[in-house]
Design a protein around this motif. Sequence first.
Motif, short mmCIF file in Angstrom:
data_model
loop_
_atom_site.label_atom_id
_atom_site.label_comp_id
_atom_site.label_asym_id
_atom_site.label_seq_id
_atom_site.Cartn_x
_atom_site.Cartn_y
_atom_site.Cartn_z
N PRO A 185 86.27 -18.45 50.45
CA PRO A 185 86.90 -17.88 49.25
C PRO A 185 86.47 -16.44 48.96
O PRO A 185 87.17 -15.73 48.23
CB PRO A 185 86.43 -18.82 48.13
CG PRO A 185 86.19 -20.12 48.81
CD PRO A 185 85.65 -19.76 50.17
N CYS A 186 85.33 -16.00 49.51
CA CYS A 186 84.88 -14.63 49.27
C CYS A 186 85.75 -13.62 50.02
O CYS A 186 85.63 -12.41 49.80
CB CYS A 186 83.42 -14.46 49.67
SG CYS A 186 83.12 -14.30 51.45
N GLY A 187 86.62 -14.11 50.93
CA GLY A 187 87.50 -13.22 51.67
C GLY A 187 87.10 -13.02 53.11
O GLY A 187 87.88 -12.47 53.90
N GLN A 188 85.90 -13.47 53.48
CA GLN A 188 85.46 -13.34 54.85
C GLN A 188 85.67 -14.66 55.60
O GLN A 188 86.08 -15.67 55.03
CB GLN A 188 83.99 -12.93 54.90
CG GLN A 188 83.72 -11.60 54.21
CD GLN A 188 82.38 -11.03 54.55
OE1 GLN A 188 82.13 -10.58 55.66
NE2 GLN A 188 81.49 -11.06 53.58
N LYS A 189 85.36 -14.63 56.88
CA LYS A 189 85.54 -15.81 57.72
C LYS A 189 84.24 -16.03 58.49
O LYS A 189 83.70 -15.12 59.10
CB LYS A 189 86.70 -15.58 58.71
CG LYS A 189 87.13 -16.82 59.47
CD LYS A 189 88.37 -16.52 60.30
CE LYS A 189 88.85 -17.77 61.02
NZ LYS A 189 90.06 -17.51 61.84
N GLY A 190 83.74 -17.27 58.44
CA GLY A 190 82.51 -17.59 59.16
C GLY A 190 81.27 -17.52 58.31
O GLY A 190 80.16 -17.38 58.82
N CYS A 191 81.41 -17.62 56.97
CA CYS A 191 80.25 -17.58 56.09
C CYS A 191 79.45 -18.88 56.19
O CYS A 191 80.02 -19.97 56.36
CB CYS A 191 80.67 -17.36 54.64
SG CYS A 191 81.40 -15.74 54.32
N LEU A 192 78.15 -18.78 56.02
CA LEU A 192 77.30 -19.96 55.99
C LEU A 192 77.72 -20.93 54.90
O LEU A 192 77.59 -22.14 55.04
CB LEU A 192 75.84 -19.53 55.79
CG LEU A 192 74.81 -20.64 55.62
CD1 LEU A 192 74.73 -21.50 56.87
CD2 LEU A 192 73.44 -20.05 55.30
N ASP A 193 78.23 -20.41 53.80
CA ASP A 193 78.66 -21.23 52.68
C ASP A 193 79.67 -22.30 53.11
O ASP A 193 79.76 -23.37 52.50
CB ASP A 193 79.28 -20.35 51.60
CG ASP A 193 79.39 -21.03 50.26
OD1 ASP A 193 78.37 -21.12 49.56
OD2 ASP A 193 80.50 -21.48 49.92
N SER A 194 80.41 -22.03 54.19
CA SER A 194 81.43 -22.97 54.66
C SER A 194 80.84 -24.28 55.15
O SER A 194 81.50 -25.32 55.10
CB SER A 194 82.25 -22.34 55.80
OG SER A 194 82.88 -21.16 55.37
N TYR A 195 79.61 -24.23 55.67
CA TYR A 195 78.96 -25.42 56.21
C TYR A 195 77.60 -25.72 55.58
O TYR A 195 77.00 -26.74 55.89
CB TYR A 195 78.75 -25.26 57.72
CG TYR A 195 80.00 -25.26 58.58
CD1 TYR A 195 80.94 -26.27 58.46
CD2 TYR A 195 80.23 -24.25 59.50
CE1 TYR A 195 82.08 -26.28 59.25
CE2 TYR A 195 81.37 -24.25 60.30
CZ TYR A 195 82.29 -25.27 60.17
OH TYR A 195 83.42 -25.28 60.95
N GLY A 196 77.10 -24.84 54.73
CA GLY A 196 75.70 -24.92 54.36
C GLY A 196 75.33 -25.71 53.13
O GLY A 196 74.31 -26.39 53.13
N GLY A 197 76.12 -25.66 52.06
CA GLY A 197 75.79 -26.40 50.85
C GLY A 197 76.30 -27.83 50.92
O GLY A 197 76.63 -28.34 51.99
#
Length: 314
Positions: A185-197
Amino acid sequence: MSKQSAVICLDLGGSFIKLGVMNAQGELTLLDQQKIPATSWDEFTALVSRMIAQHHLHFTTSSPVAISTAGIVAPDSGEMFASNIPAFHQRSLAKELGAILQREVIVHNDADCFTLAEALAGAGKGHKVVFGAILGSGVGGGLVADGRIITGQNGLTGEWGHGPITLTEVEIDGVTRRLPRKACPCGQKGCLDSYGGARGLENLHQTLHDRTASSVEIIESWQQQEAQAQQTIQAWLQIVGQPLAYSINITGASRVAVGGGLASVAPLIAALDEVVQGCVLSRTAHRLVVPGEFAHHGGMMGAALLARDLTRRA
């Protein structure tokens, strides 16, 4: 409790406003919790005013208000970037709310406040550099050095959850598995947030096994040695542990205090520490990654400590 030295504490999240008070001894008491009017400035300020008025016996008319909030506070203008709380998004919350309440108002990011509380009075006490790793529904962070919050460009420091850093390959039971880079959602692709929380853990389980399960179910199954959950946690520990080790190498932190819902799972945080210890440049005799001591109200406590320090130095 002496009202003269009391600090009014507010924690502003996407769902609730929490009101508390900190006394001269640094003890925090939760007084109230209300659903936040997240889309209306007028309703938001009216509710905050009403909550403070209802509990006025706990503080004086000169007690400052310390706010821990989701979102980013611009260091120069004080303008808020809080897209999930439109009520004060792009407003100078401290200045505008202070004028309404007729009190000094201090506002800071909740992850930074949590880290400060842990550095001064919690799991990071006695450590020169403390990194706060938030593993809640998403991934966030903060950095404290020599008892001071480090605030970088545009109010961003310690945000290890965003940026295209996610591993694209993990080793599971000796087999290499490739992972897609998810849009964030931040606009980037491949953020840790996608798999981390917690939500990321659920995304990871779905990606690996094409199976929907809650983070609670995944962790419970992992603790019961269920095969698919074991594989998911193996992958999760690599995905989260390596960037956390980078963060330690870059900041020089000697303690990482973990906050958020996943911090309550002690075996998971202990396993994360083992992975991190294997990736940092210098393994330590003490644990690097530990659950924070103020998982529930660390933001409020940190904001109050910050307000008290700023008031003392004013």
